[in-house]
Structure formats: structure tokens, C-alpha cells
Motif scaffolding. Sequence first.
Motif, PDB file in Angstrom:
ATOM      1  N   ALA A 147      20.127 -15.636  84.559  1.00 14.46           N
ATOM      2  CA  ALA A 147      21.196 -16.787  84.341  1.00 14.46           C
ATOM      3  C   ALA A 147      22.343 -16.629  84.946  1.00 14.46           C
ATOM      4  N   ARG A 148      23.040 -15.464  85.268  1.00 16.40           N
ATOM      5  CA  ARG A 148      24.050 -15.227  86.022  1.00 16.40           C
ATOM      6  C   ARG A 148      23.766 -15.721  87.390  1.00 16.40           C
ATOM      7  N   THR A 149      22.770 -15.518  87.829  1.00 17.74           N
ATOM      8  CA  THR A 149      22.326 -15.970  89.243  1.00 17.74           C
ATOM      9  C   THR A 149      22.388 -17.305  89.404  1.00 17.74           C
ATOM     10  N   TRP A 150      21.687 -18.140  88.521  1.00 17.55           N
ATOM     11  CA  TRP A 150      21.772 -19.516  88.632  1.00 17.55           C
ATOM     12  C   TRP A 150      23.031 -20.078  88.476  1.00 17.55           C
ATOM     13  N   ALA A 151      23.952 -19.445  87.720  1.00 14.64           N
ATOM     14  CA  ALA A 151      25.280 -19.924  87.655  1.00 14.64           C
ATOM     15  C   ALA A 151      25.935 -20.004  89.012  1.00 14.64           C
ATOM     16  N   GLU A 152      25.732 -18.729  89.630  1.00 16.89           N
ATOM     17  CA  GLU A 152      26.414 -18.282  91.062  1.00 16.89           C
ATOM     18  C   GLU A 152      25.551 -19.529  92.015  1.00 16.89           C
ATOM     19  N   LEU A 153      24.349 -19.917  91.760  1.00 16.60           N
ATOM     20  CA  LEU A 153      23.527 -20.818  92.552  1.00 16.60           C
ATOM     21  C   LEU A 153      24.231 -22.156  92.641  1.00 16.60           C
ATOM     22  N   MET A 154      24.629 -22.477  91.477  1.00 13.16           N
ATOM     23  CA  MET A 154      25.077 -23.931  91.252  1.00 13.16           C
ATOM     24  C   MET A 154      26.546 -23.809  91.772  1.00 13.16           C
ATOM     25  N   LYS A 155      27.322 -22.884  91.751  1.00 16.78           N
ATOM     26  CA  LYS A 155      28.552 -22.649  92.179  1.00 16.78           C
ATOM     27  C   LYS A 155      28.520 -22.586  93.884  1.00 16.78           C
ATOM     28  N   ARG A 156      27.572 -21.964  94.341  1.00 22.56           N
ATOM     29  CA  ARG A 156      27.284 -21.796  95.625  1.00 22.56           C
ATOM     30  C   ARG A 156      26.985 -23.593  96.470  1.00 22.56           C
ATOM     31  N   LEU A 157      26.367 -24.139  95.497  1.00 27.99           N
ATOM     32  CA  LEU A 157      25.792 -25.508  95.869  1.00 27.99           C
ATOM     33  C   LEU A 157      27.245 -26.437  95.664  1.00 27.99           C
ATOM     34  N   GLY A 158      28.264 -26.017  95.250  1.00 26.07           N
ATOM     35  CA  GLY A 158      29.330 -26.994  95.273  1.00 26.07           C
ATOM     36  C   GLY A 158      29.628 -27.441  93.758  1.00 26.07           C
ATOM     37  N   TYR A 159      28.660 -27.312  92.878  1.00 19.63           N
ATOM     38  CA  TYR A 159      28.716 -28.044  91.765  1.00 19.63           C
ATOM     39  C   TYR A 159      29.642 -27.448  90.574  1.00 19.63           C
ATOM     40  N   THR A 160      30.537 -28.336  90.262  1.00 18.54           N
ATOM     41  CA  THR A 160      31.799 -27.806  89.214  1.00 18.54           C
ATOM     42  C   THR A 160      31.198 -28.222  87.738  1.00 18.54           C
TER      43      THR A 160
ATOM     44  N   LEU B 257      24.164 -36.779  87.672  1.00 17.30           N
ATOM     45  CA  LEU B 257      24.637 -35.436  87.071  1.00 17.30           C
ATOM     46  C   LEU B 257      23.731 -34.395  87.487  1.00 17.30           C
ATOM     47  N   PRO B 258      24.158 -33.443  88.127  1.00 13.93           N
ATOM     48  CA  PRO B 258      23.286 -32.209  88.579  1.00 13.93           C
ATOM     49  C   PRO B 258      22.646 -31.349  87.407  1.00 13.93           C
ATOM     50  N   MET B 259      21.475 -30.875  87.578  1.00 14.20           N
ATOM     51  CA  MET B 259      20.753 -30.212  86.512  1.00 14.20           C
ATOM     52  C   MET B 259      19.785 -29.229  87.326  1.00 14.20           C
TER      53      MET B 259
END
Length: 437
Positions: free
Chosen positions: A203-216, A140-142
Amino acid sequence: MLTNSNLSRLIATTALLIVTGLPMSSHAETAATTTPAADLSMKRPDDKSIRQFQYHATDEELADLRRRISATKWPSQELVKDDTQGVQRETMRKLAAYWSTDYDWRRVEAKLNSLPQFVTNIDGVDIHFIHVKSKNKNALPMIVTHGWPGSIIEQLKIIDPLTDPTAHGGTEADAFDVVIPSLPGYGFSGKPTELGWEPGRIARTWAELMKRLGYTKYVAQGGDWGDAVTEQMGVQAPAGLLGIHTNMPGAVPDEIQKSLDANKPAPANLSADEKRAYGQLDFFYEHGLAYAQEMTARPQTLYGVEDSPIGLASWMLDHDAKSYQLIARVFDGHEEGLTRDDVLDNVTLYWLTNTAVSSARLYWENKLAFFAPKDVKLPVAVSAFPDELYQAPESWAKQAFPNLIYYNRHEKGGHFAAWEQPEALTSDLRAAFNSLR
């Protein structure tokens, strides 16, 4: 008419209300780089590449650090036998003696450089992060966020237990992929060159980071500023975020806050846990907010801590009474959850990256009430440690988080949970997020 005590409480409360890895082939850019922290704030708005990162302090920088420590101009000794006047001179002399002679930055530098580290530009700021992937394909990604006066150093002890649980008393079903970013203005991340970098934007930046890493699908964890950012992620509920965990929740009921603001005794109808939490908050508002008041009001004034290693270290040690007392015992030779090297690894990272003032600006930027509930509707898990600024009672957590899926009240541990009590926090994270996998 305001008494001196009430005026002090009003000022303190006002200050708090407006403050307190991936495989190479999966990245767009794979060439190894060594990027000085000072060069990370160049804006590349269209560049979404993820670049490998390592850091190597120069011999000259380390020699200059030791020289400055040795040349410290010491103040006279405090006039009391305890820490009520601040960080005690004897503690700082012991810290300085070890820092200038026996401490070895290269040890932690090698540890950091052994981990997969990267930088990517988001919203005009280069964001540094550690990214360690588990060998378990169902991990699980965290995303885990540090606070002040912390850094990525805080989370180093939980990486292996989370990503390789079978080697640390867990099962394959406990595995996580771990993403640990440096807050903007902290550590190896870039220093923002424009206003507006408050917890919601991060917080929005972290969401973009996780998206950029390919995590859904992923979860988030944090304490201190990490809690502020993580709770804002919970409020924003970006696509893919399943739930959050905090070890310093915003869970103080409004009626309790009003009573604290008025400097009243604890209400008579509180439970034992609630009375203890009330007392902790009352003490913190009265005695523990000096650093937050200064950084909230005048962060740029802190030139002294940017220029003096001992000034920086003493400023960082004075975050809260229990953490300072623990650190003082460490430099007296006692074994605690932290070591002398742990403490100085963190301070030295701030020194080498020149981030004393840039990190303080987050207090100036923030407009959220730190301990107030934020209306998080996603699943929330809480770990409550006894020596935190306040140990959140389960009753308050249930009231603040209508979707509370896990709560654990610990018997030992303080503000820096991942750093001081990594086994306890790891156990909580496994149990807390088990139902969300």
C-alpha cells in the motif's frame, strides 16, 4: 475435546486470519526497452526513473510450454461425479487440449504491448504497471490492484470503458486515468529478495507510485489481495487518496466471526442477506481454504506448480467453488463472463514469468485477518457480487465502513469482477466516485 470437524475449522480459520498511459515526454527516461521479468528484481535504491516496458516471450519458451502440456503425467480420475475431490480430470484434459494446440499467447502479448507499460523501482523492487491516461483533462486518477490467482489480465476489459467513457455509454465526467500495477512477485514486477512485502508495505509502495506519477488526488480499487492492499491504503490515508472501492470487503462483524470460528449455526437474528453471507463463509472455511493453508504455511513447497503447466493451471482453477464451476462450464463450451482464452492468458502469464511460488509468498507474509474490518475512515464504496467468497450485506458494510458512500448488491458475478463483469464494475466505479471528483 476438538472433533475432526472443529479441528479442521480451527486450522482453516487460523490460516485465513494470517493470510486471505503517460506521454513519453512526462517520464524521466523515454528510451523503449524490452525487459525480461526475470531481470526486474535488481535493486536500484536511488533510481526513481520510470522506464518503458514491453514483454516478448521467445518461441522456445512457447514451444517448451506446449511440450510440457503434451507430456503431462495424468492422475487417475476422481472417484466422485462432482468436484468435491478437486479439479476434475476431464476439465483439465479439455483445458490441456486447447492450450497445447489452439491457444495463442501472441494475441494477448500484442494487446499488452499496445498499452503504455512501465517499470519503476520502489523500495528496492521493480514495479511493473500499465498506465493509460484519458483524453479528458479532468479525468480522476485511479490505481487498480489485482489479486491471486489473478494478474493485470483481470483488469484489461475495464481500461477502455474507464478511460474513454463516451465510447462506452458514459459521459466525459466519468473519465478516469487508470494505473494497474503488478503486485511484487507477480507477473512482470520484480520478485522481492527480502522479507516484509505484506499488504501494508505494498500500500505504501502504491502511494509512492501515484506520487511519482505526479498525481496529487486519486482513488483506489481492488478485490482479493487487491482489497487487502486497497484497504491498507485507506487505513494509511496517504496524501491525495480521496477514497477507495472494493469488491471483496473486509466487513465481517467480530461476533459473526466468533460464531463461524466456533462452527455454530447462523445466529437466529440475522437478515436474509446476512444468513446467506454466513452460509457462504461457513462453506468457504469448511471446503475452500486448502490453497490458502498451503501457501500461508509452506509456499516454497509448491515446486510442482512451478514445474508443470497443468499443475499450475489446476492449482489456480481451484481458488473457489463458484469460479471453478464457471471455468469448467467454459471448457465445456458454454458462454460465460470468461472465455477459454481469458483463463489461459492469466495462467500463461504466471507460467512465462515463473511466478507460481513468488506470488504464493504473499500469503506467508500477510498477518492481517482477511475479512475483518480494518477501521478505514476514508470514503469507501462496495460492490457485492453474489458468487464472491461472500456477498457482503449492506448492513455489515455500513458497520465496517463508517464513511460508506456507495453500495451496490449485484444479481450476477463472482470473485473476478473486473474480468467477468466489466460493465457492472465500470458502472459502479463511475457512480461510486462521482461525489469525490
